[in-house]
Write a protein that holds these residues in place. Sequence first.
Motif, short mmCIF file in Angstrom:
data_model
loop_
_atom_site.label_atom_id
_atom_site.label_comp_id
_atom_site.label_asym_id
_atom_site.label_seq_id
_atom_site.Cartn_x
_atom_site.Cartn_y
_atom_site.Cartn_z
N VAL A 129 7.82 20.66 -3.48
CA VAL A 129 8.33 19.99 -2.27
C VAL A 129 9.57 19.43 -2.46
O VAL A 129 9.58 18.51 -3.49
CB VAL A 129 7.19 19.24 -1.84
N MET A 130 10.59 19.73 -1.91
CA MET A 130 11.85 18.81 -2.19
C MET A 130 12.47 18.44 -0.79
O MET A 130 12.00 18.55 0.21
CB MET A 130 12.84 20.23 -2.33
N THR A 131 13.42 17.30 -1.19
CA THR A 131 13.83 16.72 -0.09
C THR A 131 15.19 16.19 -0.43
O THR A 131 15.58 16.14 -1.60
CB THR A 131 13.00 15.46 0.39
N ILE A 132 15.90 15.61 0.26
CA ILE A 132 17.22 14.99 0.07
C ILE A 132 16.92 13.47 0.24
O ILE A 132 16.46 13.20 1.33
CB ILE A 132 18.36 15.46 1.11
N SER A 133 17.19 12.98 -0.76
CA SER A 133 17.11 11.40 -0.91
C SER A 133 18.05 10.67 -1.48
O SER A 133 18.36 10.92 -2.52
CB SER A 133 15.75 11.00 -1.00
N GLU A 134 18.64 9.68 -1.09
CA GLU A 134 19.79 8.91 -1.69
C GLU A 134 20.91 9.86 -2.29
O GLU A 134 21.33 9.61 -3.32
CB GLU A 134 19.34 8.04 -3.07
N GLY A 135 21.01 10.79 -1.61
CA GLY A 135 22.39 11.64 -1.78
C GLY A 135 22.00 12.75 -2.75
O GLY A 135 22.84 13.24 -3.39
N VAL A 136 20.82 12.82 -3.38
CA VAL A 136 20.40 13.86 -4.11
C VAL A 136 19.20 14.60 -3.83
O VAL A 136 18.44 14.22 -3.17
CB VAL A 136 20.15 13.22 -5.74
N LEU A 137 19.01 15.81 -4.38
CA LEU A 137 18.03 16.74 -4.23
C LEU A 137 16.76 16.25 -5.27
O LEU A 137 16.84 16.09 -6.39
CB LEU A 137 18.28 18.23 -4.76
N LYS A 138 15.58 16.13 -4.37
CA LYS A 138 14.64 15.57 -5.16
C LYS A 138 13.14 16.27 -5.06
O LYS A 138 12.98 17.02 -4.02
CB LYS A 138 14.11 13.69 -4.89
#
Lengths: 224, 224
Positions: free
Chosen positions: B15-24
């Motif tokens: 499961v991926m998301t974008i958070s704080e300007g980075v891919l997590k």
Amino acid sequence: MARKSGIKLTVVVVVMTISEGVLKTLLVRHDDNHWSLPGGIPHSDEPLTKAAERIVLESAGIDMEYLEQLFTFGDFIPDNGARVIEVAYHGLVPSALLRIDKLATRQTISWFAEDDQPPMIDNHQEVVSVAHQRLRGKLAYTAVGFELLPDKFTLADLQNLYEVILGKELDKRNFRKKINDLGILEPTGEERTSRKGRGRPASLYRFKSEVFHTIETKGDIFPF
Amino acid sequence: MARKSGIKLTVVVVVMTISEGVLKTLLVRHDDNHWSLPGGIPHSDEPLTKAAERIVLESAGIDMEYLEQLFTFGDFIPDNGARVIEVAYHGLVPSALLRIDKLATRQTISWFAEDDQPPMIDNHQEVVSVAHQRLRGKLAYTAVGFELLPDKFTLADLQNLYEVILGKELDKRNFRKKINDLGILEPTGEERTSRKGRGRPASLYRFKSEVFHTIETKGDIFPF
DNA sequence: CCAAAAGTGTTAAAACTACACCCATGA
DNA sequence: TCATGGGTGTAGTTTTAACACTTTTGG
């Protein structure tokens, strides 16, 4: 009553080639009315790709040069409750290799054109169609098409390959220009007189193998 | 002696998301030293994608909007001879959804940036890296990136998303021009003042959902 | 009034598309 | 000599890439 949920693992392979100007798929006869993809069960300690290679070699005598995992179909659960996991691969072989007609196996194994496919068992029709889509997709941004040609080939062969898989005509001069600019071919110095003996002989080329893998990274190499 | 060759089926999800300007990527704690992908065993009559959805929902409370099969790893055969078939999926969730910090589960489940990943069990590090590659690849020729944004977002959000996933900077004016030409966004009329309260407020947009699927066909939509 | 982020056009270079004739060969 | 397929260049159009300043807001 709940049954013990065993699992059956199978591997199937969509082997594709270009022949007589069209994209063809290898099928084996299953019964009087149905054909199926080459498939089987991996040995107990056998990696899946090895199994795929072996299965195609055993059932068709074909040694694939390109093989990739396509998709895993795992939703079929027969009445006995033993889920079937079907890991599908797709492979490409150069047109030169398809010497099936020469075997006496023509009745039990054969190439089928995209628009002339026989009834197949299970979900094999779906698997084939996923493979065709994937191939079309990959052609644009990888060097995958090269696997469909023999070592030496003409520019017309290459153009035909792209036309067949993409399903549209390409401009001869633009095509040659782009291939040339890419700098991925080298002339062999040889020529080949055209298949029906008519017309001017064409130069034969081969791929520069060093370039081969460099390409794969920078998206959209073959934007035809 | 030859053992009876059972098979173990597992599903894992990146499961991926974008958070704080980075891919997590979402990981769950496995033991003191290792993390793992959310994963589990499909119920006996459960389709694999359903299983993937359920597993993520159960282990992280996240309802994924985008989910696709990634790859099947089937070569691991432990000493007991029971081959492990690990069907991997990858999913995307909008940045707005990652309210994990608010749960008291921070210790057992967390997002990890691409360049700050903890030790993982089995082959999970490999699975994650395949997922990242695939995401990068898909971004260029599908509308997949949109799944990472909330309903309403700014052009800066969208550009940041592309920059993060592609790993390179993009020109602001060219980016906006292309997005504009594509005609896939519509203004909501609303604005949002920037996160730290500083600077001019940005207009909020949403996707025109009707365009959404039209896009997927004609390769190379987002050639940044 | 200053710092921070949003927003906006133009121009040069590169890539793409369309298009028509001559060449070498075997029959 | 003719039918067949191989081989070649250019010009108009479109797409891409590089580049800098003004606007709006909160502190």
